[in-house]
Design an enzyme around this catalytic site. Structure first.
Site, PDB file in Angstrom:
ATOM      1  N   ASP A   1      22.727 -53.952  80.343  1.00 50.03           N
ATOM      2  CA  ASP A   1      21.617 -53.849  79.399  1.00 50.03           C
ATOM      3  C   ASP A   1      21.429 -52.383  79.020  1.00 50.03           C
ATOM      4  O   ASP A   1      21.220 -51.533  79.891  1.00 50.03           O
ATOM      5  CB  ASP A   1      20.342 -54.394  80.042  1.00 50.03           C
TER       6      ASP A   1
ATOM      7  N   LYS B   1      15.256 -48.519  73.982  1.00 51.46           N
ATOM      8  CA  LYS B   1      14.045 -47.738  73.734  1.00 51.46           C
ATOM      9  C   LYS B   1      13.945 -46.592  74.741  1.00 51.46           C
ATOM     10  O   LYS B   1      14.214 -46.763  75.928  1.00 51.46           O
ATOM     11  CB  LYS B   1      12.811 -48.630  73.826  1.00 51.46           C
TER      12      LYS B   1
END
Length: 267
Positions: free
Chosen positions: A167, A171
């Site tokens: 992952d 952000k």
């Protein structure tokens, strides 16, 4: 005469719901195997809830007792006993649906793969693939790979580490959740044999740059590439369907191949 439950006058019947703490597969992977035994930390993974197919459920029920293990942090793993041989063991963290893992296991039966993930459909799918293709060199671990490394694996017990398409947490405020960071690498280094390979791959270029920077600066690892850059995709890492779709969209996939540097007393 009884009213049928389908008639308008029949009282509504409450739906049968599974309690959150009840495992979907009583003899299979537990929802939270480590429970509250260890401190809560910033997780580098996000558990996903998705439908388990009939074939995946069948594989979990049949094969989990044979080839699966929960990462509970309460025992030390004997990898020779786990696999039934003393072949080299590579830890793969995050294997998705397991297609690439199964291909690598089939291509190199003399290497054992300890594949860790938290995605139940993927766990069932990989077990099914291993069974279908007769791949006895795969074991599926359910839970937090950090606890597996820190609490359950012995020093110098691994011959390699694979982290493919983790992952990226794009952000900025979530960058602290990325797996490949100095603290993780320091832990992994204690479990890797001298000369063991760390192989990472990602299609998120900013994350690839961070991986290269962090691995390149870590004293326990050295880049396999003389120029200190990314590596070509090695033949042993299959091109997955999802990776191919990303390449078709113009995504750039970067591989990193680093070696565990032996300490002075191991040279």
């Amino acid at each position: 005469m009884y009213d049928s439950p389908n008639t308008p006058d029949a009282p509504a019947q409450p739906a049968q719901r599974t309690r959150r703490d009840e495992p979907r597969f009583p003899d299979g992977p537990k929802p939270d195997p480590a429970g509250s035994h260890f401190e809560r930390r910033i997780r580098s993974f996000q558990p996903r809830r998705s439908r388990v197919t009939t074939a995946q459920a069948d594989a979990l029920e049949r094969l989990w007792p044979k080839w699966g293990l929960d990462i509970d942090g309460q025992r030390n793993l004997d990898l020779t006993e786990l696999f039934g041989n003393d072949n080299p063991v590579v830890l793969e963290i995050g294997f998705g649906m397991g297609e690439a893992t199964a291909q690598m296991a089939a291509a190199d039966p003399a290497t054992n793969i300890l594949a860790a993930d938290v995605h139940t459909p993927g766990q069932g799918n990989l077990l099914g693939l291993a069974d279908h293709h007769g791949l006895s060199n795969i074991r599926v671990a359910n839970g937090d790979a950090i606890i597996l490394l820190r609490e359950m694996l012995a020093p110098d017990s691994l011959d390699g580490l694979r982290v493919y398409f983790p992952d990226p947490w794009p952000k900025k405020r979530h960058h602290k959740r990325r797996l490949i960071q100095e603290e993780f690498l320091s832990l992994a280094a204690t479990r890797l044999k001298p000369g063991a390979t760390v192989h990472c791959a990602t299609d998120w270029e900013p994350y690839a740059e961070q991986m290269l920077e962090v691995l390149g600066a870590h004293p326990d690892f050295e880049n396999s590439q003389p120029d200190g850059d990314f590596a070509p995709r090695p033949d042993f890492r299959p091109l997955t369907r999802f990776e191919g779709q990303g390449l078709d969209k113009g995504h750039v996939v970067n591989d990193l191949l680093f070696r565990r540097v032996p300490h002075d007393d191991q040279r």
